[in-house]
Design a protein around this motif. Structure first.
Motif, mmCIF file in Angstrom:
data_model
loop_
_atom_site.group_PDB
_atom_site.id
_atom_site.type_symbol
_atom_site.label_atom_id
_atom_site.label_comp_id
_atom_site.label_asym_id
_atom_site.label_seq_id
_atom_site.Cartn_x
_atom_site.Cartn_y
_atom_site.Cartn_z
ATOM 1 N N LEU A 70 -0.214 4.078 2.270
ATOM 2 C CA LEU A 70 0.057 3.937 3.598
ATOM 3 C C LEU A 70 1.476 3.976 3.999
ATOM 4 O O LEU A 70 1.817 4.638 5.351
ATOM 5 N N THR A 129 -2.450 12.637 10.456
ATOM 6 C CA THR A 129 -1.120 12.054 10.680
ATOM 7 C C THR A 129 -0.148 13.029 11.467
ATOM 8 O O THR A 129 0.389 12.525 12.450
ATOM 9 N N CYS A 176 -0.373 4.796 9.557
ATOM 10 C CA CYS A 176 -0.945 3.675 9.147
ATOM 11 C C CYS A 176 -2.494 3.545 9.506
ATOM 12 O O CYS A 176 -3.474 3.537 8.653
ATOM 13 N N ASP A 202 0.769 -1.062 0.052
ATOM 14 C CA ASP A 202 0.201 0.145 -0.019
ATOM 15 C C ASP A 202 0.916 1.390 -0.179
ATOM 16 O O ASP A 202 1.402 1.900 1.201
ATOM 17 N N VAL A 237 -2.021 -3.640 6.985
ATOM 18 C CA VAL A 237 -2.021 -3.847 5.549
ATOM 19 C C VAL A 237 -2.421 -5.160 5.507
ATOM 20 O O VAL A 237 -1.967 -6.248 6.034
ATOM 21 N N SER A 290 -4.265 6.400 7.333
ATOM 22 C CA SER A 290 -4.652 6.051 5.996
ATOM 23 C C SER A 290 -5.494 5.107 5.841
ATOM 24 O O SER A 290 -6.353 5.165 4.826
ATOM 25 N N VAL A 291 -5.845 4.132 6.609
ATOM 26 C CA VAL A 291 -6.827 3.074 6.509
ATOM 27 C C VAL A 291 -8.258 3.556 7.178
ATOM 28 O O VAL A 291 -9.227 3.198 6.403
ATOM 29 N N CYS A 294 2.147 7.591 4.505
ATOM 30 C CA CYS A 294 1.651 8.368 5.916
ATOM 31 C C CYS A 294 2.594 7.549 6.995
ATOM 32 O O CYS A 294 2.712 8.448 8.115
#
Length: 354
Positions: A86, A142, A125, A83, A219, A128-129, A89
């Motif tokens: 990610l 972030t 992380c 990713d 991830v 990002s998700v 980030c």
């Protein structure tokens, strides 16, 4: 900060390019004797950009107790493989937390080891998700969240007489996630059973331990998981065994407890277990008792994940690494209660702990 962030990407790309060409990134030809190419002398309380980048890269490895710049680079590249957004980030979060800890004057030795930055990497992380869909807001989340983690870590360092694990990451991230509720409510069928929307097979089950390791960074990629295992092996082969064994144990507990098969195959039951097993391998002297505790901590983390997943799911939020933090803290306090179980004087890896 923007310049450091771009330098981080450039440095990882340069290292990978030299490696692919068969040239060591640390060869003498990598350094120039030209005065114009030398970095400017640093002031008393200043750090060079290269030191900042090394500390941030080391922070990527410290998520898994790997005090190594090389392992941190491999982890970053593995995240980028699964990713890319990610990975960016995560790098931004590590740089932000590392920079913040330096600006406010936190302990330099801890800074050099990347221990002020790893929670920031995880914040990146999670943002990002689970964060906003609008990317500038992800970046802002972030920056703000990662900047808060070293301050909280410094407070916890004075409050608890044990490693801080990822408590700071959990406190900062859940402060937002419990409000935004990013997870959808589970869909139930007419008879009350939850509907499984992802088809699974034997191959998915075999890959679940690797996915469990990749899920430490949120991830879902077996290739990322394999890269992280490789990064761990570079640092400590035995610690890589702890990681894989812990994740596999967690997935097995999920299967035996009747968990949603898609959750098991996605590695959700493995990541807390992998971290707990690695924590035991890192902080205890290598022994038969330690191996038993490693496997037990993995099973306990999975069981606790099952409970916390249900509880936090009611609020539309993930339980993140709270099961790992809870179990790892309990294991750390077992020294002196079980014969043959000893904490390492200078924790590093099963090979060096003795």
């Amino acid at each position: 900060m923007a310049r450091l962030f771009l330098s981080f990407f450039y440095r990882q790309r340069t290292t990978l390019t030299k490696t692919l060409r068969g040239q060591s990134p640390y060869s003498l030809s990598s350094f120039s004797s030209s005065p114009s190419s030398r970095e400017p002398p640093k002031k008393n309380n200043d750090v060079l950009p290269s030191e900042q980048l090394d500390a941030a890269t080391r922070a990527m490895g410290q998520v898994l107790f790997l005090n190594s710049v090389d392992s941190g680079r491999v982890i970053f590249l593995s995240l980028a493989l699964g990713d890319p957004t990610l990975a960016g980030c995560a790098a931004l979060g590590a740089l932000t937390a590392t920079s913040t800890s330096h600006v406010i004057g936190l302990d330099k030795k801890t800074w050099n080891d990347g221990l002020w930055g790893y929670n920031g990497a995880l914040i990146g992380c999670a943002a990002s998700v689970f964060g906003p869909s609008y990317f500038p807001y992800v970046v802002a989340s972030t920056l703000l969240g990662a900047a808060a983690t070293p301050v909280l870590s410094a407070s916890l360092k004075s409050a608890i007489n044990m490693p801080q694990w990822t408590w700071s990451f959990n406190f900062v991230a859940l402060t937002s996630l419990l409000r935004t509720r990013p997870l959808p409510a589970p869909v139930e069928s007419a008879n009350g059973d939850q509907v499984v929307s992802i088809s699974t097979g034997a191959g998915d089950l075999l890959m679940s331990p690797l996915l469990g390791i990749s899920q430490i960074f949120v991830v879902g990629s077996p290739l990322t998981g394999a890269g992280i295992v490789a990064a761990t092996y570079l640092y400590s082969p035995k610690l890589a065994v702890h990681a894989l064994g812990g994740s596999a144990t967690g997935c097995l507990v999920g299967l035996l407890s009747g968990a949603d098969l898609s959750d098991v195959c996605m590695g959700l039951w493995g990541y807390n277990s992998a971290l707990a097993s690695m924590a035991v391998g890192t902080f205890f002297v290598n022994s038969r008792q330690t191996m038993v505790l490693s496997a037990s901590s993995a099973a306990a983390s999975a069981a606790l994940f099952g409970a916390m997943q249900t509880l936090f799911g009611e609020f539309g939020a993930p339980c993140l690494t709270l099961p790992f933090c809870t179990v790892a803290s309990a294991c750390y306090l077992l020294e002196g209660h079980i014969p043959g179980l000893k904490l390492a004087k200078e924790p590093h890896s099963p090979e060096k702990n003795g």
